[in-house]
Scaffold this active site. Structure first.
Site, PDB file in Angstrom:
ATOM      1  N   ASP A  57      -2.204   9.813 -10.231  1.00 30.33           N
ATOM      2  CA  ASP A  57      -2.215   8.798 -11.292  1.00 30.33           C
ATOM      3  C   ASP A  57      -0.798   8.504 -11.778  1.00 30.33           C
ATOM      4  O   ASP A  57      -0.428   7.346 -12.001  1.00 30.33           O
ATOM      5  CB  ASP A  57      -3.067   9.273 -12.469  1.00 30.33           C
ATOM      6  CG  ASP A  57      -4.559   9.274 -12.143  1.00 30.33           C
ATOM      7  OD1 ASP A  57      -4.916   8.716 -11.081  1.00 30.33           O
ATOM      8  OD2 ASP A  57      -5.347   9.818 -12.928  1.00 30.33           O
ATOM      9  N   ASP A 110       0.853  -1.178   0.000  1.00 33.85           N
ATOM     10  CA  ASP A 110       0.000   0.000   0.000  1.00 33.85           C
ATOM     11  C   ASP A 110       0.896   1.237   0.000  1.00 33.85           C
ATOM     12  O   ASP A 110       1.868   1.307   0.755  1.00 33.85           O
ATOM     13  CB  ASP A 110      -0.910  -0.021   1.241  1.00 33.85           C
ATOM     14  CG  ASP A 110      -1.977   1.051   1.173  1.00 33.85           C
ATOM     15  OD1 ASP A 110      -1.653   2.195   1.494  1.00 33.85           O
ATOM     16  OD2 ASP A 110      -3.115   0.731   0.823  1.00 33.85           O
ATOM     17  N   ASN A 168      -2.320  12.834  -2.984  1.00 31.71           N
ATOM     18  CA  ASN A 168      -3.339  13.352  -3.901  1.00 31.71           C
ATOM     19  C   ASN A 168      -3.723  14.777  -3.533  1.00 31.71           C
ATOM     20  O   ASN A 168      -3.914  15.624  -4.405  1.00 31.71           O
ATOM     21  CB  ASN A 168      -4.581  12.458  -3.863  1.00 31.71           C
ATOM     22  CG  ASN A 168      -4.581  11.427  -4.974  1.00 31.71           C
ATOM     23  OD1 ASN A 168      -3.947  11.614  -6.003  1.00 31.71           O
ATOM     24  ND2 ASN A 168      -5.276  10.333  -4.774  1.00 31.71           N
ATOM     25  N   GLU A 218      -4.855   2.618  -4.046  1.00 30.48           N
ATOM     26  CA  GLU A 218      -3.383   2.668  -4.026  1.00 30.48           C
ATOM     27  C   GLU A 218      -2.776   1.357  -3.543  1.00 30.48           C
ATOM     28  O   GLU A 218      -1.607   1.318  -3.163  1.00 30.48           O
ATOM     29  CB  GLU A 218      -2.921   3.822  -3.123  1.00 30.48           C
ATOM     30  CG  GLU A 218      -3.157   3.626  -1.634  1.00 30.48           C
ATOM     31  CD  GLU A 218      -4.543   4.091  -1.189  1.00 30.48           C
ATOM     32  OE1 GLU A 218      -4.719   4.343   0.002  1.00 30.48           O
ATOM     33  OE2 GLU A 218      -5.459   4.200  -2.028  1.00 30.48           O
TER      34      GLU A 218
END
Length: 536
Positions: free
Chosen positions: A404, A387, A395, A431
């Site tokens: 992205d 993770d 983000n 993620e």
């Protein structure tokens, strides 16, 4: 005096913006050519001389300006750039004010600061530490030179100098970081736009070159939005006439369609519309491939093989339906085209659209097959879950476009580590990524997990919002077992998930292996654990 300092600051801002624009294509390069480094030094040096024309004069021997910041700002070009800047400013100081003790002292401090700033830039990699140490060095060098010239009477000038250099230096540091980040975002936007154009061009080429296959895309209501040349040729309908019309009423043999519609209504016990006759089976995992009798524009009937699939975007919102239609009357050629189209759809449905690795569907299928094989041959099966640490903060800081791009780079690092191994790497969701390794024991899986962690860290993707590191990192959990009665594949995934949770609890940016004593009682335990305790 205040106006002159404002003029210095305005010149600094304009110069930093101009240099950032000129050097934006070199910011991503780890090493700069020697000529460019000397050019950087020369530009900053002459700019430092310009700043001296707006200096604030305290007395007959003492002037203050931002020339020291120009020397510090040149350090991104290396020690040569900083040294050249210092030398040029030193020469300019003597040329402007003559050979006096104050000019010689100021020239000496400029050269000395250029060398110190260049050495600090070479030895310190962290951006803010580099700037803070350089500012501190500037304060130390210049205050010492003023004390040498004025003695204890220099305290007032030094007080002004420290305030000016500290505030101006931090302002320029923040400005350069902002401009660098802006250049990076512009580059990513340009790269994404170029990728989009390439994808669009490829899509257009596929649609137009597939003249033996009809490709039709409709919105969720069944209204045609794409009607390729193959569809025009197959149905004898020009694209501009087909687009905007509901497809079922345009191309289907009426009697056969009415019969299938009645059969579906009888099975469901309710009235259905025309489009539902085609798509009803998709939600149940059926109806992907169908046999139909279609009608050309002139009334000619022909049998087709229809491959229908839903088109969804992230968030699972339905965009419409993609139909690939092969004319069965063109026997051998049609069968070959159908097989190619089927492979294309299958590959698209098993790949994650953003990262290019396998998706959740492919992972579930591979896990079930690998579990059966491992049980048959009494082999160990390993699951590695990872993770991205603090990805929500990433983000929030860099935007979803930056997120992205980060996911793509992490997926690439994952593929580099496990690409040649016997197993599968997939995006598990958001993620989170997962790896299945067949015939792999616990110690080997732990080594692979650590290799993945190091490979991601080596990407050195900036992450100023992370509590684990200044770069993007991952937490990794592993679990290994030989299948036995009472243990399911989902429970093995749950063990790896618990190990991942423990890695996050222990501080992130680490890998942990599941301990046998912590074996969950059921597959549902792992889901509850994830929901209750997953760290963001």
């Amino acid at each position: 005096m205040f106006q002159l300092f404002i003029a210095n600051l305005a010149l600094l801002t304009a110069f930093m913006f101009l240099s950032s624009r000129l050097l934006r294509n070199h910011e991503r390069k780890p090493f700069l050519p020697a000529k460019l480094r000397f050019a950087i030094g020369g530009a900053h040096g002459f700019f430092g001389i310009l700043l001296m024309f707006f200096s604030v004069r305290f007395d007959g021997t003492t002037i203050l300006d931002f020339r020291q910041i120009a020397i510090i700002a040149a350090h991104f070009g290396g020690i040569y750039a900083s040294a050249v800047t210092g030398v040029i400013i030193a020469i300019g100081r003597i040329a402007m004010f003559g050979v006096t003790p104050s000019s010689l002292t100021a020239a000496t401090t400029a050269v000395l600061l250029g060398l110190i700033s260049g050495i600090l830039a070479k030895r310190i990699t962290d951006y803010w530490k580099k700037w803070l140490f350089s500012i501190a060095a500037s304060i130390g060098v210049v205050t010492s030179s003023l004390f040498f010239l004025l003695g204890w009477q220099s305290w007032k000038v030094n007080l002004y100098f420290v305030a000016v250099i500290l505030s101006g230096g931090l302002f320029v540091a923040y400005l350069i970081r902002y401009l660098t980040d802006a250049n990076r975002l512009v580059y990513q936007l340009e790269e994404s736009e170029a990728n989009y154009r390439r994808s669009f061009t490829l899509q257009e080429a596929i649609f137009r070159s597939a003249t033996g296959v009809a490709i039709i895309f409709t919105d969720p209501a069944g209204v045609a939005k794409v009607f390729n040349p193959g569809a025009e040729r197959m149905f004898g309908i020009p694209a501009d006439e087909a687009i905007g019309r509901r497809v079922p009423g345009t191309i289907v043999e009426p009697e056969e369609f009415a019969l299938k519609k009645q059969e579906l209504q009888r099975r469901l016990g309710r009235t259905v519309d025309d489009l539902e006759v085609f798509v009803a089976g998709l939600s149940e995992g059926k109806g992907h491939e169908q046999e139909w009798t279609f009608v050309r524009w002139g009334g000619e009937r022909f049998h087709v093989h229809l491959m229908l699939s839903e088109v969804r975007e992230r968030g699972d919102r339905l965009l419409g339906y993609l139909a690939i239609i092969v004319d069965r009357t063109e026997s051998k050629r049609a069968e070959e085209t159908m097989m190619q189209a089927n492979r294309m759809l299958e590959q698209l449905s098993r790949r994650d659209g953003l990262t290019g690795v396998a998706n959740r569907r492919a992972f579930d299928e591979f896990l079930d097959a690998a579990w059966v094989k491992a049980a048959m041959y009494s082999q160990s099966l390993s699951v590695i879950m990872l993770d991205i640490d603090c990805f929500k903060a990433y983000n929030d800081t860099y935007g979803h476009q930056g997120g992205d791009a980060c996911l793509k780079q992490v997926a690439g690092a994952l593929q580099r580590v496990v690409g040649n191994m016997d197993g599968l790497a997939a995006r598990y969701g958001g993620e989170e990524f997962v790896v299945i390794l067949t015939a792999c024991r616990g110690l080997q899986a732990a080594g692979v997990a650590e290799s993945i962690r190091r490979e991601v860290e080596a990407l050195r993707i900036r992450h100023i919002g992370s509590s684990a590191s200044e770069y993007v990192t991952v937490s990794v959990g592993t679990a290994s077992s030989i299948p036995y009665a009472g243990l399911s594949p989902l429970e093995l995934v749950g063990m790896a998930d618990k190990a991942l949770y423990r890695a996050k609890q222990e501080g992130r940016n680490r890998s942990e292996s599941y301990q046998p004593g912590n074996r969950p009682e059921s597959a549902g335990t792992s889901g509850a654990s994830r929901a209750a305790g997953r760290l963001l």
